[in-house]
Design an enzyme around this catalytic site. Structure first.
Site, PDB file in Angstrom:
ATOM      1  CE  LYS A  35       3.069  -5.551  -1.815  1.00 42.92           C
ATOM      2  NZ  LYS A  35       4.151  -4.612  -2.208  1.00 42.92           N
ATOM      3  N   GLY A  36       0.018  -6.342   4.362  1.00 41.32           N
ATOM      4  CA  GLY A  36       0.261  -5.913   5.732  1.00 41.32           C
ATOM      5  C   GLY A  36       0.270  -6.990   6.804  1.00 41.32           C
TER       6      GLY A  36
ATOM      7  CD  GLU B 152      -7.183  -6.466   6.992  1.00 37.85           C
ATOM      8  OE1 GLU B 152      -5.990  -6.106   7.053  1.00 37.85           O
ATOM      9  OE2 GLU B 152      -7.995  -6.045   6.160  1.00 37.85           O
TER      10      GLU B 152
ATOM     11  CG  ASP C 131      -7.867   3.678   9.316  1.00 37.13           C
ATOM     12  OD1 ASP C 131      -8.212   4.307  10.317  1.00 37.13           O
ATOM     13  OD2 ASP C 131      -7.333   4.226   8.329  1.00 37.13           O
TER      14      ASP C 131
ATOM     15  CE  LYS D  92      -5.094   4.013  11.929  1.00 34.83           C
ATOM     16  NZ  LYS D  92      -4.339   4.943  11.051  1.00 34.83           N
TER      17      LYS D  92
ATOM     18  CG  PHE E 272      -0.052   6.716   8.594  1.00 32.46           C
ATOM     19  CD1 PHE E 272      -1.161   6.347   7.853  1.00 32.46           C
ATOM     20  CD2 PHE E 272       1.192   6.230   8.236  1.00 32.46           C
ATOM     21  CE1 PHE E 272      -1.033   5.487   6.761  1.00 32.46           C
ATOM     22  CE2 PHE E 272       1.330   5.379   7.139  1.00 32.46           C
ATOM     23  CZ  PHE E 272       0.217   5.013   6.401  1.00 32.46           C
TER      24      PHE E 272
ATOM     25  CG  ASP F  47       2.609   0.014   3.247  1.00 30.40           C
ATOM     26  OD1 ASP F  47       1.570  -0.417   3.769  1.00 30.40           O
ATOM     27  OD2 ASP F  47       2.628   0.654   2.182  1.00 30.40           O
TER      28      ASP F  47
HETATM   29  P1  IMP Z   1      -9.642   0.498   6.251  1.00 29.60           P
HETATM   30  O1  IMP Z   1     -10.406  -0.003   5.069  1.00 29.60           O
HETATM   31  O2  IMP Z   1      -9.685   1.996   6.354  1.00 29.60           O
HETATM   32  O3  IMP Z   1     -10.015  -0.160   7.547  1.00 29.60           O
HETATM   33  O4  IMP Z   1      -8.132   0.237   5.929  1.00 29.60           O
HETATM   34  C1  IMP Z   1      -7.480  -0.872   6.314  1.00 29.60           C
HETATM   35  C2  IMP Z   1      -6.143  -0.944   5.631  1.00 29.60           C
HETATM   36  O5  IMP Z   1      -5.559   0.350   5.439  1.00 29.60           O
HETATM   37  C3  IMP Z   1      -5.180  -1.708   6.498  1.00 29.60           C
HETATM   38  O6  IMP Z   1      -5.239  -3.093   6.231  1.00 29.60           O
HETATM   39  C4  IMP Z   1      -3.868  -1.079   6.120  1.00 29.60           C
HETATM   40  O7  IMP Z   1      -3.340  -1.735   4.995  1.00 29.60           O
HETATM   41  C5  IMP Z   1      -4.208   0.337   5.782  1.00 29.60           C
HETATM   42  N1  IMP Z   1      -3.988   1.217   6.944  1.00 29.60           N
HETATM   43  C6  IMP Z   1      -4.901   1.680   7.823  1.00 29.60           C
HETATM   44  N2  IMP Z   1      -4.348   2.433   8.770  1.00 29.60           N
HETATM   45  C7  IMP Z   1      -3.030   2.454   8.490  1.00 29.60           C
HETATM   46  C8  IMP Z   1      -1.899   3.070   9.126  1.00 29.60           C
HETATM   47  O8  IMP Z   1      -1.979   3.763  10.155  1.00 29.60           O
HETATM   48  N3  IMP Z   1      -0.681   2.848   8.541  1.00 29.60           N
HETATM   49  C9  IMP Z   1      -0.539   2.095   7.415  1.00 29.60           C
HETATM   50  N4  IMP Z   1      -1.566   1.503   6.796  1.00 29.60           N
HETATM   51  C10 IMP Z   1      -2.796   1.679   7.325  1.00 29.60           C
HETATM   52 MG    MG Z   2      -3.993  -4.024   4.820  1.00 32.69          MG
END
Ligand code: IMP
Ligand code: MG
Length: 177
Positions: free
Chosen positions: A40-41, A98, A102, A130, A151, A158
């Site tokens: 949803k982000g 996106e 992260d 990040k 975070f 969210d």
């Molecule tokens: P990744 O697979 O670790 O890169 O995660 C990406 C997803 O994790 C993002 O699309 C977000 O939905 C969630 N996410 C990563 N970091 C944060 C944060 O700091 N706050 C909230 N959601 C996060």
């Molecule tokens: Mg996401």
């Protein structure tokens, strides 16, 4: 209880969105990309981005993934819980939108899946990066902001489904009882 610390103001987000829209307009002259948002982000960022773009848009679609549950720590696994039809992607210029990259696991998994549908081109646009926590390399073609390893919430992002509606980006800190 949680405490919110302002990290990126609404005006700075608007400036970044306009900059990204101009970069996309410059790169997609004469083409009509498919904008593919990750739910949803990305919903607020995507809505702002497409309204700032001049480029004609072929279609706007969404995919849904999950990697977090209700924790602030990535589970290290991305699960695709909704798919876009292959036909919608084949031969299209796709821009994946996106909220935040992260570990990179979600996005790199998704990009690999999408490549199997043979898009004409596939680019990534993300509001936030990040990089400190990266575990899978990801090339971000259009990036709003690089942020420290905190975070964050707001602007569609969210914590346990809350705070998405905040118009700015905040770092969230858990408060001791
Ligand atoms: P990744 O697979 O670790 O890169 O995660 C990406 C997803 O994790 C993002 O699309 C977000 O939905 C969630 N996410 C990563 N970091 C944060 C944060 O700091 N706050 C909230 N959601 C996060
Ligand atoms: Mg996401």
């Amino acid at each position: 209880m949680e405490k919110l610390e302002l990290l990126i103001a609404e005006t700075a987000i608007a400036d970044a969105v306009n900059r990204l829209a101009h970069e996309i307009d410059r790169d997609y002259q004469g083409r009509s990309p498919l904008i593919l948002g990750v739910l949803k982000g990305s919903f607020i960022f995507l809505a702002d981005l497409v309204r700032a773009m001049q480029t004609s848009i072929q279609n706007i679609e969404f995919v849904r993934l999950s990697s977090y549950g209700s924790s602030t720590v990535s589970s290290g696994q991305a699960k695709i819980v909704m798919n876009v039809a292959e036909a919608a992607i084949e031969n299209q210029d796709v821009i994946l939108v996106e909220d935040i990259i992260d570990t990179g696991i979600t996005t790199s998994t998704l990009l690999q899946e999408l490549q199997r549908f043979r898009p004409a081109s596939l680019k990534l646009c993300a509001l936030l990066d990040k990089p400190d926590r990266r575990r899978q390399p990801v090339t971000i073609d259009y990036l709003g902001f690089t942020i420290p390893d905190r975070f964050i919430v707001g602007c569609g992002i969210d914590f346990d489904q809350r705070y998405r509606q905040l118009p700015a980006i905040y770092a969230l800190e858990a408060l001791e009882e």
